[in-house]
Motif scaffolding. Structure first.
Motif, PDB file in Angstrom:
ATOM      1  N   PHE A 106      49.071  47.303  43.360  1.00  0.00           N
ATOM      2  CA  PHE A 106      49.096  46.063  44.136  1.00  0.00           C
ATOM      3  C   PHE A 106      50.443  45.623  43.932  1.00  0.00           C
ATOM      4  CE2 PHE A 106      44.978  45.370  46.334  1.00  0.00           C
ATOM      5  CZ  PHE A 106      44.122  46.590  45.804  1.00  0.00           C
ATOM      6  N   GLY A 107      50.838  44.960  45.041  1.00  0.00           N
ATOM      7  CA  GLY A 107      52.350  44.051  44.970  1.00  0.00           C
ATOM      8  C   GLY A 107      51.707  42.736  44.678  1.00  0.00           C
ATOM      9  N   PRO A 108      52.783  41.662  44.502  1.00  0.00           N
ATOM     10  CA  PRO A 108      52.623  40.506  43.543  1.00  0.00           C
ATOM     11  C   PRO A 108      51.695  39.609  44.705  1.00  0.00           C
ATOM     12  CG  PRO A 108      54.634  40.805  44.320  1.00  0.00           C
ATOM     13  CD  PRO A 108      54.272  42.094  44.477  1.00  0.00           C
TER      14      PRO A 108
ATOM     15  N   ARG B  36      42.031  44.033  36.972  1.00  0.00           N
ATOM     16  CA  ARG B  36      41.920  42.789  36.038  1.00  0.00           C
ATOM     17  C   ARG B  36      43.168  41.914  36.994  1.00  0.00           C
ATOM     18  NH1 ARG B  36      43.478  40.807  30.091  1.00  0.00           N
ATOM     19  NH2 ARG B  36      44.407  38.688  30.830  1.00  0.00           N
ATOM     20  N   GLN B  37      42.651  40.674  37.066  1.00  0.00           N
ATOM     21  CA  GLN B  37      43.353  39.624  37.919  1.00  0.00           C
ATOM     22  C   GLN B  37      43.432  38.412  37.100  1.00  0.00           C
ATOM     23  OE1 GLN B  37      41.908  37.964  41.590  1.00  0.00           O
ATOM     24  NE2 GLN B  37      44.255  38.172  42.605  1.00  0.00           N
ATOM     25  N   GLU B  44      45.816  44.159  38.544  1.00  0.00           N
ATOM     26  CA  GLU B  44      46.348  45.169  37.573  1.00  0.00           C
ATOM     27  C   GLU B  44      45.369  46.174  37.309  1.00  0.00           C
ATOM     28  OE1 GLU B  44      46.951  43.331  33.773  1.00  0.00           O
ATOM     29  OE2 GLU B  44      47.448  45.574  32.808  1.00  0.00           O
ATOM     30  N   SER B  45      45.803  47.335  37.815  1.00  0.00           N
ATOM     31  CA  SER B  45      44.610  48.507  37.589  1.00  0.00           C
ATOM     32  C   SER B  45      44.511  48.839  36.156  1.00  0.00           C
ATOM     33  CB  SER B  45      45.668  50.047  38.185  1.00  0.00           C
ATOM     34  OG  SER B  45      44.670  51.091  37.931  1.00  0.00           O
ATOM     35  N   ALA B  85      39.951  36.638  32.057  1.00  0.00           N
ATOM     36  CA  ALA B  85      40.681  37.004  33.523  1.00  0.00           C
ATOM     37  C   ALA B  85      39.450  37.176  34.237  1.00  0.00           C
ATOM     38  CB  ALA B  85      41.428  38.129  33.191  1.00  0.00           C
ATOM     39  N   THR B  86      39.890  37.674  35.523  1.00  0.00           N
ATOM     40  CA  THR B  86      38.521  38.034  36.447  1.00  0.00           C
ATOM     41  C   THR B  86      38.761  39.707  36.692  1.00  0.00           C
ATOM     42  OG1 THR B  86      38.593  35.851  37.591  1.00  0.00           O
ATOM     43  CG2 THR B  86      37.742  37.948  38.873  1.00  0.00           C
TER      44      THR B  86
END
Lengths: 115, 114
Positions: A106-108, B36-37, B44-45, B85-86
């Protein structure tokens, strides 16, 4: 990990205006995706793009949305006439592999606010 | 329609404790992803699980996939604050003609307290 950049990082627009969100993968990829995330909610699939054409789209992706790769590198999402409910974070994602064995990166994101 | 359900949606843990996040999905798929976010950031993978019985571990996180039960778990061992994180699970649509669109769960917001 493949790099994906998105521009702009933030955009504020008036309802009814057109916006174009850009995604620039650093290297060549075959599979592109757009997702959106309304604040505090889950990530929703919008559209997938393969071999320079739309391969699948969700119910969210109505006639107000379009995607293209105008110059073979940038991947754009256009919203023709924005609505308040289009306010969200928009993520571009790429899948680097020829076969679906790799994750999507994913991009930012672009944070879009429609007033 | 594919549905992906995560639970719990909110998780407050103490440092050093263990816990498991569950991800159930409603239709056949053999590809599941964990992301993860962090607040205001991208996804993020973390893990890609590509077959029944797949187990992957990275640091204090371990993910597994049971395609027969349509269940994936993300296990946290000896949690530390940095894990706050989420966490999202996402199931890949891989029917004929689909290009691997991901359907996400609602996410589990993890807060690790000292």
């Amino acid at each position: 990990e493949p790099e994906v950049t998105q521009t702009p990082s933030h955009q504020v627009t008036q309802m009814g205006q057109e916006v174009i969100l850009r995604c620039v993968p650093i290297s060549n990829h075959l599979y592109f995706y757009w997702y959106r995330q309304i604040l505090g909610q889950k990530v929703e699939f919008l559209v997938s793009f393969y071999n320079n054409e739309i391969s699948e789209k969700s119910e969210i992706f109505d006639d107000q949305f379009s995607v293209e790769r105008p110059d073979g590198s940038n991947f754009t999402l256009k919203i023709r006439s924005t609505k308040l409910e289009d306010s969200a974070m928009y993520f571009c994602a790429i899948r680097p592999g020829t076969f679906s064995r790799e994750t999507q990166y994913f991009g930012p994101g672009t944070r879009l606010l429609v007033l | 329609e594919l549905k992906v359900e995560q639970n719990p949606l909110f998780l407050s843990m103490q440092e050093g404790k263990n816990y498991t996040i569950y991800c159930n999905y409603s239709t056949t798929s053999d590809r599941l992803y964990w992301y993860r976010q962090d607040p205001g950031k991208s996804l993020e993978s973390l893990f890609v699980l590509l077959s029944n019985g797949a187990v992957k571990q990275e640091g204090r996180l371990m993910a597994s996939l049971d395609t027969k039960a349509r269940l994936s778990t993300l296990h946290i061992t000896a949690a530390v604050h940095d894990l706050s994180a989420t966490y999202f699970c996402a199931v890949e649509l891989n029917y004929g003609g689909s290009q691997g669109n991901l359907i996400f769960g609602k996410g589990t917001k993890l807060s690790v307290k000292p």
